[in-house]
Design an enzyme around this catalytic site. Structure first.
Site, PDB file in Angstrom:
ATOM      1  N   GLY A 136       0.778  -1.233   0.000  1.00  0.00           N
ATOM      2  CA  GLY A 136       0.000   0.000   0.000  1.00  0.00           C
ATOM      3  C   GLY A 136       0.810   1.284   0.000  1.00  0.00           C
ATOM      4  O   GLY A 136       0.354   2.305   0.523  1.00  0.00           O
TER       5      GLY A 136
ATOM      6  N   ARG B 249     -11.453 -16.400  -3.286  1.00  0.00           N
ATOM      7  CA  ARG B 249     -11.640 -17.860  -3.301  1.00  0.00           C
ATOM      8  C   ARG B 249     -13.072 -18.218  -3.686  1.00  0.00           C
ATOM      9  O   ARG B 249     -14.031 -17.669  -3.149  1.00  0.00           O
ATOM     10  CB  ARG B 249     -11.309 -18.451  -1.928  1.00  0.00           C
TER      11      ARG B 249
ATOM     12  N   LYS C 152      -5.702  -8.067  -9.668  1.00  0.00           N
ATOM     13  CA  LYS C 152      -6.864  -8.831 -10.126  1.00  0.00           C
ATOM     14  C   LYS C 152      -7.562  -8.057 -11.237  1.00  0.00           C
ATOM     15  O   LYS C 152      -7.707  -6.837 -11.160  1.00  0.00           O
ATOM     16  CB  LYS C 152      -7.832  -9.081  -8.967  1.00  0.00           C
ATOM     17  N   ILE C 153      -7.995  -8.780 -12.265  1.00  0.00           N
ATOM     18  CA  ILE C 153      -8.724  -8.166 -13.372  1.00  0.00           C
ATOM     19  C   ILE C 153     -10.179  -7.948 -12.973  1.00  0.00           C
ATOM     20  O   ILE C 153     -10.793  -8.798 -12.320  1.00  0.00           O
ATOM     21  CB  ILE C 153      -8.658  -9.059 -14.625  1.00  0.00           C
ATOM     22  N   LEU C 154     -10.732  -6.804 -13.345  1.00  0.00           N
ATOM     23  CA  LEU C 154     -12.137  -6.503 -13.069  1.00  0.00           C
ATOM     24  C   LEU C 154     -13.003  -6.939 -14.255  1.00  0.00           C
ATOM     25  O   LEU C 154     -12.534  -7.003 -15.388  1.00  0.00           O
ATOM     26  CB  LEU C 154     -12.304  -5.000 -12.832  1.00  0.00           C
TER      27      LEU C 154
ATOM     28  N   ASN D 296      -5.373   3.119 -13.025  1.00  0.00           N
ATOM     29  CA  ASN D 296      -4.385   2.150 -12.571  1.00  0.00           C
ATOM     30  C   ASN D 296      -2.989   2.732 -12.750  1.00  0.00           C
ATOM     31  O   ASN D 296      -2.741   3.511 -13.671  1.00  0.00           O
ATOM     32  CB  ASN D 296      -4.508   0.857 -13.391  1.00  0.00           C
TER      33      ASN D 296
ATOM     34  N   HIS E  71       0.939   1.655 -13.403  1.00  0.00           N
ATOM     35  CA  HIS E  71       1.746   0.522 -13.864  1.00  0.00           C
ATOM     36  C   HIS E  71       3.211   0.947 -13.972  1.00  0.00           C
ATOM     37  O   HIS E  71       3.506   2.029 -14.493  1.00  0.00           O
ATOM     38  CB  HIS E  71       1.251   0.027 -15.227  1.00  0.00           C
TER      39      HIS E  71
ATOM     40  N   GLU F  45       6.283   6.864  -9.897  1.00  0.00           N
ATOM     41  CA  GLU F  45       4.936   6.304  -9.758  1.00  0.00           C
ATOM     42  C   GLU F  45       4.122   7.177  -8.806  1.00  0.00           C
ATOM     43  O   GLU F  45       2.984   7.548  -9.098  1.00  0.00           O
ATOM     44  CB  GLU F  45       4.991   4.884  -9.174  1.00  0.00           C
TER      45      GLU F  45
END
Length: 218
Positions: free
Chosen positions: A14, A62, A92-94, A108, A110, A180
Site C-alpha cells: 500500500g 476464493r 486482479k482483473i475486473l 491504474n 503501472h 509512480e
C-alpha cells in the site's frame, strides 16, 4: 467543487495508497478515501487505512469468478457513492460490466512505459526484471484509465527514468517507484478537479486550445 469520493483497491503493502492519504492530508487532492479494499487479508495497506480511520475490508477471491467478485465490488461502490476507483497495486482483473459502469472513472498505476512490459503476467518486480533483461535504456511509469483488458486503457500520464548500466531489477524498481508516486497524485488531482477529457484513446485537458481540432481528427 464537491469533494470526490474514491475507493482504493490494493493487494500489497500500500505505498501508493499512503501517497494518496498523504496528499489528501496535505490538501493537494480534492478527494476523500471512502473505502480501501484488498484481495489479500495480509496486505499492509489495510493497516495503513486502519491507522487513518479509513473504512477497509478484505474480500477473498476464493471460489468467486471474476464476475462474482466484481459484482461484490460494484455493490460496495454504489453503497459508498464512489466517484472514482484507484487500482494501487491491485493484482486482479475486473469484469467488463464493472469497467463499463465506471468507464473512465477507474485508474491504474503501472511500473513501465505502456505499451512496453505490460499486460498479463507483468506486475511487481517482474516488470523491472524484463526491462533489465531486454536491455532498455529508458523505462518509467504510467497512469491509465482501466478498460476490460490488462493495461490497455487510455493513458493519462507517463514519466520516464534512465536505466543505468549497473541497475538491477531491485534498484530500477526503487527509481520507478518515486515517479509512480508523483504521477499518481498528479493524475488523480486532474481527475478529481474534472480536468480530463477522453477522445478516442487520447486523454487531454478540458479547455485545451486544440481540443476541437483533436475531436475532428479522431
Amino acid at each position: 467543487m464537491p469533494v470526490k469520493k474514491i475507493a482504493v483497491l490494493i493487494s500489497g503493502s500500500g505505498t501508493n495508497l499512503q501517497v494518496i492519504i498523504d496528499a489528501i492530508l496535505q490538501k493537494k487532492l480534492n478527494a476523500e478515501i471512502k473505502i480501501v479494499i484488498s484481495n489479500n487479508k495480509d496486505a499492509y495497506g489495510l493497516v495503513r487505512a486502519e491507522k487513518q480511520g479509513i473504512k477497509n475490508m478484505f474480500i477473498s477471491t476464493r471460489d468467486l469468478t471474476c464476475e462474482e467478485y466484481s459484482e461484490k465490488l460494484l455493490e460496495i461502490f454504489n453503497k459508498e457513492e464512489i466517484d472514482f476507483v484507484v487500482l494501487a497495486g491491485f493484482l486482479k482483473i475486473l469484469s467488463k460490466d464493472l469497467v463499463m459502469q465506471y468507464k473512465n472513472r477507474i485508474i491504474n498505476i503501472h511500473p513501465s512505459l505502456i505499451p512496453s512490459f505490460c499486460g498479463k503476467g507483468y506486475y511487481g518486480i517482474k516488470v523491472h526484471e524484463k526491462a533489465i533483461e531486454y536491455g532498455v535504456k529508458v523505462t518509467g511509469a504510467t497512469v491509465h484509465f482501466v478498460d476490460e483488458n490488462a493495461d490497455t486503457g487510455p493513458i493519462i500520464e507517463q514519466r520516464a527514468v534512465d536505466v543505468d548500466d549497473f541497475d538491477t531489477a531491485k534498484s530500477l524498481q526503487q527509481k520507478v517507484l518515486v515517479i509512480e508516486h508523483e504521477i499518481l497524485v498528479s493524475s488523480l488531482k486532474k481527475l478529481c478537479n474534472d480536468e480530463l477529457k477522453v477522445i478516442g484513446r487520447r486523454v487531454i485537458k478540458k479547455g485545451d486550445k486544440d481540443e476541437k481540432s483533436i475531436d475532428k481528427r479522431i
